[in-house]
Structure formats: structure tokens, C-alpha cells
Design an enzyme around this catalytic site. Structure first.
Site, PDB file in Angstrom:
ATOM      1  N   HIS A 194       0.823  -1.209   0.000  1.00 24.52           N
ATOM      2  CA  HIS A 194       0.000   0.000   0.000  1.00 24.52           C
ATOM      3  C   HIS A 194       0.853   1.254   0.000  1.00 24.52           C
ATOM      4  O   HIS A 194       0.459   2.285  -0.533  1.00 24.52           O
ATOM      5  CB  HIS A 194      -0.989  -0.031   1.165  1.00 24.52           C
ATOM      6  N   ARG A 301     -10.752   3.737  -1.446  1.00 28.83           N
ATOM      7  CA  ARG A 301     -10.259   2.940  -0.312  1.00 28.83           C
ATOM      8  C   ARG A 301     -10.648   3.666   0.975  1.00 28.83           C
ATOM      9  O   ARG A 301      -9.857   4.432   1.540  1.00 28.83           O
ATOM     10  CB  ARG A 301      -8.745   2.786  -0.399  1.00 28.83           C
ATOM     11  N   ARG A 337     -15.419   1.251  -1.401  1.00 24.43           N
ATOM     12  CA  ARG A 337     -15.104  -0.043  -0.803  1.00 24.43           C
ATOM     13  C   ARG A 337     -15.251   0.075   0.703  1.00 24.43           C
ATOM     14  O   ARG A 337     -14.727   1.017   1.309  1.00 24.43           O
ATOM     15  CB  ARG A 337     -13.673  -0.461  -1.149  1.00 24.43           C
ATOM     16  N   GLU A 435     -10.334 -11.239  -4.888  1.00 24.80           N
ATOM     17  CA  GLU A 435      -8.944 -11.034  -4.478  1.00 24.80           C
ATOM     18  C   GLU A 435      -8.305 -12.311  -3.968  1.00 24.80           C
ATOM     19  O   GLU A 435      -7.117 -12.343  -3.669  1.00 24.80           O
ATOM     20  CB  GLU A 435      -8.873 -10.005  -3.337  1.00 24.80           C
ATOM     21  N   ASN A 458      -3.760  -7.030  -6.747  1.00 21.51           N
ATOM     22  CA  ASN A 458      -2.646  -6.954  -5.789  1.00 21.51           C
ATOM     23  C   ASN A 458      -2.728  -8.111  -4.799  1.00 21.51           C
ATOM     24  O   ASN A 458      -1.752  -8.804  -4.535  1.00 21.51           O
ATOM     25  CB  ASN A 458      -2.688  -5.636  -5.012  1.00 21.51           C
ATOM     26  N   ASP A 459      -3.937  -8.288  -4.265  1.00 23.31           N
ATOM     27  CA  ASP A 459      -4.112  -9.394  -3.328  1.00 23.31           C
ATOM     28  C   ASP A 459      -4.223 -10.727  -4.050  1.00 23.31           C
ATOM     29  O   ASP A 459      -3.718 -11.738  -3.570  1.00 23.31           O
ATOM     30  CB  ASP A 459      -5.346  -9.155  -2.447  1.00 23.31           C
ATOM     31  N   ARG A 469       2.889  -9.245  -0.280  1.00 23.27           N
ATOM     32  CA  ARG A 469       3.096  -8.103  -1.186  1.00 23.27           C
ATOM     33  C   ARG A 469       3.923  -6.984  -0.569  1.00 23.27           C
ATOM     34  O   ARG A 469       4.420  -6.106  -1.275  1.00 23.27           O
ATOM     35  CB  ARG A 469       1.742  -7.569  -1.674  1.00 23.27           C
ATOM     36  N   CYS A 506      -9.212  -3.418 -10.429  1.00 22.76           N
ATOM     37  CA  CYS A 506      -8.827  -2.193  -9.725  1.00 22.76           C
ATOM     38  C   CYS A 506      -7.484  -2.351  -9.012  1.00 22.76           C
ATOM     39  O   CYS A 506      -7.052  -1.458  -8.293  1.00 22.76           O
ATOM     40  CB  CYS A 506      -9.911  -1.754  -8.751  1.00 22.76           C
TER      41      CYS A 506
HETATM   42  C1  PEP Z   1      -6.094  -5.190  -4.619  1.00 22.97           C
HETATM   43  O1  PEP Z   1      -5.870  -6.021  -3.732  1.00 22.97           O
HETATM   44  O2  PEP Z   1      -5.744  -5.349  -5.807  1.00 22.97           O
HETATM   45  C2  PEP Z   1      -6.814  -3.949  -4.296  1.00 22.97           C
HETATM   46  C3  PEP Z   1      -7.207  -3.132  -5.236  1.00 22.97           C
HETATM   47  O3  PEP Z   1      -7.014  -3.653  -2.984  1.00 22.97           O
HETATM   48  P1  PEP Z   1      -5.840  -3.162  -2.013  1.00 22.97           P
HETATM   49  O4  PEP Z   1      -4.632  -2.881  -2.875  1.00 22.97           O
HETATM   50  O5  PEP Z   1      -6.320  -1.940  -1.322  1.00 22.97           O
HETATM   51  O6  PEP Z   1      -5.661  -4.315  -1.121  1.00 22.97           O
HETATM   52 MG    MG Z   2      -6.917  -5.841  -1.854  1.00 25.29          MG
END
Ligand code: PEP
Ligand code: MG
Length: 574
Positions: A194, A301, A337, A435, A458-459, A469, A506
Site C-alpha cells: 500500500h 479505499r 469499498r 482477491e 494486488n491481493d 506483497r 482495480c
Molecule cells: C487489490 O488487492 O488489488 C486492491 C485493489 O485492494 P488493495 O490494494 O487496497 O488491497
Molecule cells: Mg486488496
């Protein structure tokens, strides 16, 4: 002498500036710049904290039992001496004034300075007193952090400074929003942590996973940061400086050129319209989203409203924030979200330190177990839905039971508003994030029960490839083009198509122009990303021909050999 460090480039751009080292203290502190009118108040806050610790120490002295070892009062004496030394109790105030920085930052800067002096002392006993300085500083920091004011408004005077930190938390980065550091570099962190995402949203270059930059770079040294290549040059020679100044100018020119695309239609060469939405962390990010020409907010977020403050925002405050975004976006959609904390976004009082936070109680798991807090947020979102086109999005769904419970919670929040005669959009759309591999594999069931899906790559990558990550040690394994990831993306997009429900991406993949054609070929028609990436992605879409892409992507989906995959991706991007 010049030397080069290699890390992971997480936000493009070239920066040349003076190193500013962030503290090594174990207590995380926010770093922010204050407007001049707040300086007196900040100095008073610092004085109050010193006085409070002085008091604490006095009280401690009074509580020492008569049979305590003699070292104890001596130890307290020394800590009092350190606290009262002008190097700790006065110099930070000068720093607050001269650098316009917050009290915590001034204090930790001064601590680092003192610790460096201790390092130079020959006497081992005195050298060991470093730990005492750190302990006293941490006491003061605790008092300062125990009564945090809201972040004051900021002003930029850091344009030539590059922040060098061992680590920066997402909360830290939020503190930096809309300030003008030339760049950030950190020892730890991966490209989709993040902190990295926030660095990109700040639109300034950043390199992470440098392992030991904080130990090797000294305050005030000139450094060059290449956020594209992940390279940092320390103390560059004249030739290097000249070369990077040229590259910097070229980068700025290209960036300027991109701005011309903000008003143009987002469509492929053969006329297929592609939606480009923006990801935001705070209401004030809407301005950048609109400037980039986003046609909606694909991910708000909301958890960042809860950070850098004491206590959580109540329903009224949340309602105002959501309404502000809804109204600013007019008839464009705003996808909020629900709270996604835990993992690398801990929140005091709500998240616990667990063995593996990424696999623990985060996102919807946490919201379902904190029903009062969830109810408050849902009511605030629903109330704001009366003022624009708001959608609700649920993070990290894993099974249908969570979905049933969430729908029930939304129904309860709606019923409570009806009872109080408060208006909301009764047809508000509810979507879910894909995710977790389990959710991707049963995307069809989720799609049938929701209004839309959004893939959080990302997740999804983190959980599919079993890499944390935020861990720089495994950053090299982060691979959006891993065949397993591509299969899960494809499965989810097909499930959405079958159920007649839109699917977006996203996660950070959506904002990487090198992956735009790949995603188009997999069937993606709605991208959501940091505003800073939107025009580069649009540029790629404008140059893309769907017919060619689809055939190549089918081939890519059948390929597992990494070398062949790379060749095919290169062909796709030609
Ligand atoms: C993701 O996991 O891709 C996502 C958009 O949420 P975050 O990065 O806030 O976990
Ligand atoms: Mg996520």
C-alpha cells in the site's frame, strides 16, 4: 564517491535532490510539513510533551521502593538529564521552525543526529548510552502520538528533498499526500504494497526494496532516483548528473504531452469503448481523477479516512466525506469499498497483531465481526447515495456465507434509515472484490448474487503465488503474468460475461500500460487505477487493435513456458 543502488521502481519519474533521512526509531511517526500559522501551536505541543514526560519521571522517582537497587534512581537521573538537555528539549523546536516539520519528525531527526555523534565516540560505555537516548525519545513520542491532532493543512517546501526511509507506513504516506517531496526511497516494501500504491498516487518517483539505502546514504547527500528502472545513484559525478538532468527533462515533456489526451474518447483503434476509472484514498483525490479524465471512481479505499487520527470517524463525518466525492463526481459512478484494514494497513484499536495478518482477520472478515462499526459505515454510504451514483464494494470475499451476511447487514442499515425517514438510493448496486483464488474459481456464483465484480489483482497475486506483497525479500516473485494469475483473471472475466455482470480490475495491473493489451485481450472493458497512470493507459488503448490482440492473448493463455510468454507479451506490445 558515486555509487549505485538497485531496488524495485514503484513510481516512475526522475528526481534529483538532497537526501532527507527518516528516523530509525521503532515507533512509527508521521512526517508532514506545516503551514507557518501552525508552527507556534506545534512548538507548544512539543513543549507540553516534554513537560508531561518530565512529570512522568518525577512521579516514577516518587514510586521507587526504598529497597530498589541503587541503579534505578541513577538510571532515572540519566534519563532526566537526557530529557532536559537542550539538544533534545530545545533543538527540535528550532527544527520545527526552520523546516516547518511536525514535532515527531523534528524530534526523531534530532535523535538520529545525536545517535550518529554517539557512533563516533571511542568509549564503549558512552556509546551504549545511545539506547537511553532512544528510550527517552520514544517516551516523548508516545506522549505526542497519544494526543494526535488532526493533520494540519500543509504547504510544499520540500521540492528538492528526497525522503530516505527504512520503511514508510501507508499512514505515513497519507500524511505526505499533496506535499512535494521530489522522491521517496525505502529499504523495504514491494511494488504492490500500500505504501507503493500511495507513492504512485502522489505522482512522484519512488524506489523500494533497496535493502540498506537508509544505512548507506547520509543526510544532505545529493541523490538521483530513477523510479522507472528502480535505480538510485548516490553522490553522482558531473557526467551522471548531466545525463539524468536530460532524462528528467525528456520525462517531463512526455508527461506534458500525455495531458492532451485527458479529454479524448477512450476507445481502441477499432472503436471499442473502454471505461477508465480512478482509485482514490481521500475525497481530495477527486480533483486529480477529474483532471486525468476518469469516467468514475472505481475504488475509494475508505479505510484511509480512518488513519492518522485518534478515534474513528463517526457516521456524520463519513457521510460528509462520501457525499463530497459523490457530488464532485456528478452523474459518474463512485464505488466505495467498505473498510479494508488489517494486513499492511493496521488500525489502532481495531486490528490485532497476528501471526500472519495477510491471512488473518482483515477486510470483510473484520467488518462482519465489528457489526456496530460496519453498520455505521453502511449507513453513511447509503445516506450519501442520495447525492450521487454511489456503489458499495465488498473487499476480500471468500465464501457465499460472507456475502449473505453482508447483504443482511446492508438490509439492516437500509431499514434503519427508512425508520428514520432518511433518504438513500434504494437500488444502490453492491459489488464484490475478487482477491482470493477461491473467489476467482467460484466467480460465477458471486457474479450471480452481486451487481458487479472487481478484481483486486494486488491481493489476488499475493494469495495465488504465496508472496507477501509488502515483503521486499520476495518482491522478485511478484509476477502479474504468471500463467496461474492469467487463468484466474480469465475465469473471472468469463464468469462476469456469462452472468451479464460487469467486471473491472482495480489492482495495480490495471494501471500498468505494459499490461493494458493483455487485459483487453482477456476481455477487460473497465479499468480502475491511480489517476497518475490513467493517461499512459489511455495512450496504449488508443493504439490497440482488438482483432490482433485477442488472437495473441488466446495463445498467451495456452502458454506456460516463461520465455515463450515473454516473447508473446513483447509481440503483443509492439
Ligand atoms: C487489490 O488487492 O488489488 C486492491 C485493489 O485492494 P488493495 O490494494 O487496497 O488491497
Ligand atoms: Mg486488496
Amino acid at each position: 564517491m558515486s555509487f549505485t543502488l538497485h531496488g524495485v521502481g514503484v513510481s516512475p519519474g526522475i528526481a534529483i535532490g538532497v537526501a532527507r533521512l527518516a528516523s530509525h526509531t521503532r515507533i512509527e511517526v508521521a512526517h508532514y510539513v506545516l503551514s507557518s500559522q501552525f508552527l507556534d501551536k506545534e512548538i507548544a505541543r512539543f513543549d507540553d510533551a516534554i513537560a508531561a514526560v518530565r512529570n512522568e519521571m518525577e512521579q516514577l522517582r516518587g514510586q521507587i521502593p526504598s529497597n530498589a537497587p541503587a541503579e534505578l534512581p541513577a538510571f532515572l537521573d540519566m534519563h532526566q538529564m537526557i530529557l532536559n538537555d537542550s539538544m533534545l528539549s530545545e533543538v527540535p523546536k528550532q527544527l520545527i521552525r526552520s523546516q516547518q516539520c511536525n514535532a515527531e519528525w523534528a524530534l526523531t531527526q534530532q535523535m538520529e543526529h545525536l545517535l550518529a555523534q554517539f557512533d563516533a565516540i571511542d568509549d564503549a560505555y558512552l556509546r551504549e548510552r545511545k539506547a537511553d537516548v532512544v528510550q527517552v525519545v520514544e517516551r516523548v513520542l508516545k506522549v505526542l502520538l497519544g494526543h494526535p491532532d488532526n493533520l494540519p493543512s500543509t504547504e510544499s517546501n520540500l521540492a528538492d528533498c528526497i525522503l530516505v526511509a527504512h520503511d514508510l507506513s501507508p499512514a505515513d504516506m497519507i500524511g505526505f499526500k499533496h506535499q512535494r517531496f521530489a522522491a521517496f526511497i525505502t529499504d523495504v516494501g514491494g511494488a504492490t504494497s500500500h505504501t507503493a500504491i500511495l507513492a504512485r498516487s502522489l505522482n512522484i518517483s519512488s524506489v523500494m526494496a533497496l535493502h540498506n539505502a537508509h544505512g548507506l546514504i547520509r543526510d544532505n547527500e545529493i541523490i538521483i532516483v530513477d523510479g522507472e528502472q528502480g535505480v538510485v545513484i548516490v553522490d553522482p559525478d558531473d557526467a551522471e548528473l548531466e545525463e539524468y538532468q536530460l532524462r528528467q527533462t525528456q520525462w517531463v515533456i512526455e508527461h506534458q504531452k500525455l495531458k492532451r489526451l485527458s479529454g479524448s474518447r477512450s476507445a481502441t483503434l477499432d472503436g471499442l469503448d473502454i471505461e477508465l476509472h480512478a482509485n482514490i484514498e481521500l475525497p481530495r483525490d477527486v480533483a486529480a481523477a477529474k483532471e486525468a479524465g476518469a469516467s468514475g471512481i472505481g475504488l475509494f479505499r475508505s479505510e484511509f479516512l480512518f488513519m492518522n487520527r485518534s478515534g474513528w470517524p463517526d457516521e456524520e463525518e463519513q457521510f460528509e466525506a462520501y457525499r463530497e466525492v459523490a457530488q464532485a463526481m456528478g452523474d459518474m459512478p463512485v464505488t466505495i469499498r467498505t473498510l479494508d484494514v488489517g494486513a499492511d494497513k493496521p488500525l489502532g484499536g481495531l486490528t490485532e497483531v497476528t501471526l500472519n495478518p495477510a491471512l488473518g482477520k482483515r477486510a470483510i472478515r473484520l467488518c462482519l465481526s465489528e457489526s456496530a462499526m460496519f453498520h455505521t459505515q453502511l449507513r453513511a454510504i447509503l445516506r450519501a447515495s442520495h447525492y450521487g451514483r454511489i456503489k458499495i464494494m465488498i473487499p476480500m470475499l471468500c465464501n457465499l456465507q460472507e456475502l449473505r451476511l453482508t447483504h443482511a447487514a446492508i438490509a439492516r442499515a437500509k431499514a434503519s434509515l427508512v425508520e428514520e425517514n432518511l433518504p438513500f438510493d434504494p437500488g444502490i448496486e453492491v459489488g464484490g472484490m475478487i482477491e482470493v483464488p477461491a473467489a476467482a474459481l467460484m466467480a460465477q456464483s458471486f457474479a450471480e448474487r452481486l451487481d458487479f465484480l472487481s478484481i483486486g489483482t494486488n491481493d489476488l497475486i499475493q494469495y495465488t503465488l504465496a508472496i507477501d506483497r509488502a515483503d521486499d525479500g520476495v518482491a522478485y516473485l511478484y509476477d502479474p503474468m504468471h500463467p496461474a494469475v492469467l487463468q484466474l483473471l480469465s475465469v473471472t472475466l468469463r464468469a462476469g460475461e456469462k452472468a451479464g455482470k460487469p467486471v473491472s480490475v482495480c489492482g495495480e495491473m490495471a494501471g500498468d500500460p505494459r499490461l493494458t493489451r493483455l487485459l483487453l485481450g482477456l476481455g477487460l472493458r473497465r479499468f480502475s487505477m491511480q489517476s497518475a497512470s490513467l493517461l499512459s493507459v489511455k495512450q496504449q488503448i488508443l493504439k490497440s487493435d482488438m482483432q490482433k490482440i485477442v488472437l495473441l492473448v488466446q495463445k498467451i493463455l495456452r502458454t506456460t513456458d516463461e520465455d515463450k510468454l515473454e516473447t508473446l507479451i513483447a509481440r503483443l506490445n509492439q
